[in-house]
Write a protein that holds these residues in place. Structure first.
Motif, PDB file in Angstrom:
ATOM      1  N   TYR A  18       1.049  -1.123  -0.038  1.00 50.38           N
ATOM      2  CA  TYR A  18      -0.221   0.022   0.266  1.00 50.38           C
ATOM      3  C   TYR A  18       0.765   1.223   0.033  1.00 50.38           C
ATOM      4  O   TYR A  18       2.029   1.071   0.159  1.00 50.38           O
ATOM      5  CB  TYR A  18      -1.122   0.117   1.259  1.00 50.38           C
ATOM      6  N   VAL A  19       0.058   2.530  -0.359  1.00 49.11           N
ATOM      7  CA  VAL A  19       0.786   3.829  -0.169  1.00 49.11           C
ATOM      8  C   VAL A  19      -0.097   4.300   0.843  1.00 49.11           C
ATOM      9  O   VAL A  19      -1.253   4.597   0.757  1.00 49.11           O
ATOM     10  CB  VAL A  19       0.879   4.389  -1.382  1.00 49.11           C
ATOM     11  N   ARG A  20       0.465   5.028   2.070  1.00 54.45           N
ATOM     12  CA  ARG A  20       0.104   5.644   3.157  1.00 54.45           C
ATOM     13  C   ARG A  20       0.284   7.161   3.360  1.00 54.45           C
ATOM     14  O   ARG A  20       1.918   7.226   3.310  1.00 54.45           O
ATOM     15  CB  ARG A  20       0.196   4.975   4.310  1.00 54.45           C
ATOM     16  N   LEU A  21      -0.099   7.973   3.175  1.00 55.63           N
ATOM     17  CA  LEU A  21       0.398   9.314   3.753  1.00 55.63           C
ATOM     18  C   LEU A  21       0.673   9.515   5.250  1.00 55.63           C
ATOM     19  O   LEU A  21      -0.312   9.298   6.064  1.00 55.63           O
ATOM     20  CB  LEU A  21      -0.431  10.604   3.354  1.00 55.63           C
ATOM     21  N   ILE A  22       1.830   9.494   5.655  1.00 56.68           N
ATOM     22  CA  ILE A  22       2.222   9.932   6.864  1.00 56.68           C
ATOM     23  C   ILE A  22       1.863  11.283   7.488  1.00 56.68           C
ATOM     24  O   ILE A  22       1.008  11.352   8.477  1.00 56.68           O
ATOM     25  CB  ILE A  22       3.808   9.487   7.284  1.00 56.68           C
ATOM     26  N   THR A  23       2.507  12.312   7.013  1.00 58.75           N
ATOM     27  CA  THR A  23       2.408  13.505   7.466  1.00 58.75           C
ATOM     28  C   THR A  23       2.686  14.533   6.225  1.00 58.75           C
ATOM     29  O   THR A  23       3.328  14.264   5.264  1.00 58.75           O
ATOM     30  CB  THR A  23       3.489  13.939   8.571  1.00 58.75           C
ATOM     31  N   VAL A  24       2.106  15.718   6.461  1.00 67.51           N
ATOM     32  CA  VAL A  24       2.246  16.914   5.534  1.00 67.51           C
ATOM     33  C   VAL A  24       2.778  17.868   6.720  1.00 67.51           C
ATOM     34  O   VAL A  24       2.125  18.252   7.563  1.00 67.51           O
ATOM     35  CB  VAL A  24       1.039  17.650   5.051  1.00 67.51           C
ATOM     36  N   GLU A  25       4.176  18.592   6.533  1.00 69.22           N
ATOM     37  CA  GLU A  25       4.825  19.324   7.250  1.00 69.22           C
ATOM     38  C   GLU A  25       4.822  20.516   6.651  1.00 69.22           C
ATOM     39  O   GLU A  25       5.048  20.540   5.357  1.00 69.22           O
ATOM     40  CB  GLU A  25       6.114  18.812   7.764  1.00 69.22           C
ATOM     41  N   GLU A  26       4.653  21.820   7.447  1.00 74.17           N
ATOM     42  CA  GLU A  26       4.579  23.098   6.859  1.00 74.17           C
ATOM     43  C   GLU A  26       5.589  23.780   7.302  1.00 74.17           C
ATOM     44  O   GLU A  26       5.790  23.994   8.557  1.00 74.17           O
ATOM     45  CB  GLU A  26       3.313  23.793   6.959  1.00 74.17           C
ATOM     46  N   ASP A  31       6.047  26.617   3.020  1.00 72.10           N
ATOM     47  CA  ASP A  31       6.359  25.508   2.063  1.00 72.10           C
ATOM     48  C   ASP A  31       5.906  24.138   2.466  1.00 72.10           C
ATOM     49  O   ASP A  31       6.152  24.003   3.812  1.00 72.10           O
ATOM     50  CB  ASP A  31       7.984  25.154   1.860  1.00 72.10           C
ATOM     51  N   LYS A  32       5.415  23.282   1.957  1.00 71.82           N
ATOM     52  CA  LYS A  32       4.949  21.916   2.290  1.00 71.82           C
ATOM     53  C   LYS A  32       5.792  20.658   1.927  1.00 71.82           C
ATOM     54  O   LYS A  32       6.234  20.664   0.820  1.00 71.82           O
ATOM     55  CB  LYS A  32       3.511  21.595   2.055  1.00 71.82           C
ATOM     56  N   ILE A  33       6.005  19.666   2.822  1.00 68.66           N
ATOM     57  CA  ILE A  33       6.599  18.650   2.455  1.00 68.66           C
ATOM     58  C   ILE A  33       5.886  17.498   3.107  1.00 68.66           C
ATOM     59  O   ILE A  33       5.346  17.553   3.895  1.00 68.66           O
ATOM     60  CB  ILE A  33       8.323  18.746   3.361  1.00 68.66           C
ATOM     61  N   SER A  34       5.814  16.473   2.038  1.00 73.67           N
ATOM     62  CA  SER A  34       5.060  15.221   2.529  1.00 73.67           C
ATOM     63  C   SER A  34       5.947  14.077   2.769  1.00 73.67           C
ATOM     64  O   SER A  34       6.924  13.911   2.085  1.00 73.67           O
ATOM     65  CB  SER A  34       3.940  14.823   1.390  1.00 73.67           C
ATOM     66  N   GLY A  70       8.599  16.689  -7.721  1.00 75.99           N
ATOM     67  CA  GLY A  70       8.754  16.870  -6.310  1.00 75.99           C
ATOM     68  C   GLY A  70       9.479  15.854  -5.361  1.00 75.99           C
ATOM     69  O   GLY A  70       9.477  16.203  -4.092  1.00 75.99           O
ATOM     70  N   VAL A  71      10.011  14.994  -5.969  1.00 76.52           N
ATOM     71  CA  VAL A  71      10.580  13.752  -5.095  1.00 76.52           C
ATOM     72  C   VAL A  71      11.823  14.561  -4.650  1.00 76.52           C
ATOM     73  O   VAL A  71      12.703  14.845  -5.120  1.00 76.52           O
ATOM     74  CB  VAL A  71      11.059  12.376  -5.914  1.00 76.52           C
ATOM     75  N   ILE A  72      11.851  14.182  -3.071  1.00 76.09           N
ATOM     76  CA  ILE A  72      13.205  14.810  -2.514  1.00 76.09           C
ATOM     77  C   ILE A  72      14.046  13.438  -1.962  1.00 76.09           C
ATOM     78  O   ILE A  72      15.218  13.434  -2.320  1.00 76.09           O
ATOM     79  CB  ILE A  72      12.800  15.410  -1.104  1.00 76.09           C
ATOM     80  N   ASP A  73      13.382  12.405  -1.639  1.00 75.52           N
ATOM     81  CA  ASP A  73      14.136  11.209  -1.093  1.00 75.52           C
ATOM     82  C   ASP A  73      13.454  10.010  -0.988  1.00 75.52           C
ATOM     83  O   ASP A  73      11.948  10.299  -0.710  1.00 75.52           O
ATOM     84  CB  ASP A  73      14.810  11.485   0.170  1.00 75.52           C
ATOM     85  N   THR A  87       8.476  14.145  -0.174  1.00 73.24           N
ATOM     86  CA  THR A  87       8.238  15.010  -1.530  1.00 73.24           C
ATOM     87  C   THR A  87       7.984  16.578  -1.037  1.00 73.24           C
ATOM     88  O   THR A  87       7.402  16.666  -0.064  1.00 73.24           O
ATOM     89  CB  THR A  87       7.195  14.448  -2.441  1.00 73.24           C
ATOM     90  N   TRP A  88       8.198  17.297  -2.028  1.00 74.75           N
ATOM     91  CA  TRP A  88       7.747  18.859  -1.863  1.00 74.75           C
ATOM     92  C   TRP A  88       6.306  18.698  -2.230  1.00 74.75           C
ATOM     93  O   TRP A  88       5.688  17.832  -3.186  1.00 74.75           O
ATOM     94  CB  TRP A  88       8.284  19.648  -3.047  1.00 74.75           C
ATOM     95  N   GLY A  89       5.597  19.581  -1.485  1.00 73.38           N
ATOM     96  CA  GLY A  89       4.112  19.667  -2.054  1.00 73.38           C
ATOM     97  C   GLY A  89       3.108  18.713  -1.303  1.00 73.38           C
ATOM     98  O   GLY A  89       3.599  17.721  -0.564  1.00 73.38           O
TER      99      GLY A  89
END
Ligand code: ZN
Length: 158
Positions: A18-26, A31-34, A70-73, A87-89
């Motif tokens: 599966y894919v799960r969103l853990i957090t969105v940090e601002e 700027d947002k990072i997911s 937007g891939v960071i790592d 990711t960014w955004g």
């Protein structure tokens, strides 16, 4: 000690892959990072061996960037059941799952050893521990099970 969301997740309740969103940090400037949980195998039942996981890691670094912005790592979990994607955004789990599925399909079907980035002593910290064979076989297995866009209810991408 600081509470970390990933350790609050009940790993016996999830249904991989599966894919799960853990957090969105601002950040302070908005700027947002997911942070996503890309869970490839069922926790405490399976774990991808290091050679295959390592090769999947090197390939996802490029293949995910080819398929989404937007891939960071993207880095493996120590438990070897999947990856963190930063990711960014903001992105939907469907968008991420599509990029992951396309990447695993490329690994399973198209990638050759010459395509794997960073397999030399200069470009990798443990270049002797790679297995494209393992990466391909695990990718096929994960794809055969389907990638869900929800960690608790199987909602598999077509
Ligand atoms: Zn490496």
């Amino acid at each position: 000690m600081a509470k970390v969301e990933s350790f609050e997740l009940d790993h016996t309740k999830v249904l991989a892959p599966y894919v799960r969103l853990i957090t969105v940090e601002e950040g302070p400037k908005g700027d947002k990072i997911s942070n996503f949980d890309l869970r490839l195998v069922q926790p405490n039942q399976d774990a991808i061996p290091t050679g295959g996981l390592h090769t999947i890691e090197h390939l996802l670094a490029s293949l995910l960037r080819d398929r989404m912005d937007g891939v960071i790592d993207c880095s493996p979990f120590g438990c070897r059941t999947g990856f963190h994607l930063i990711t960014w955004g903001e992105h939907s789990t469907t968008e991420v799952a599509k990029a992951l599925k396309g990447s695993l399909e490329a690994i399973a079907n198209d990638i050759t050893w010459a395509d794997v980035p960073g397999t030399t002593i200069e470009s990798c910290g443990n270049y002797k521990d790679h297995s494209l064979f393992s990466a391909k076989e695990w990718s096929k297995l994960i794809l055969s099970q389907g990638i869900s866009v929800d960690p608790f209810d199987r909602s598999v991408l077509a």
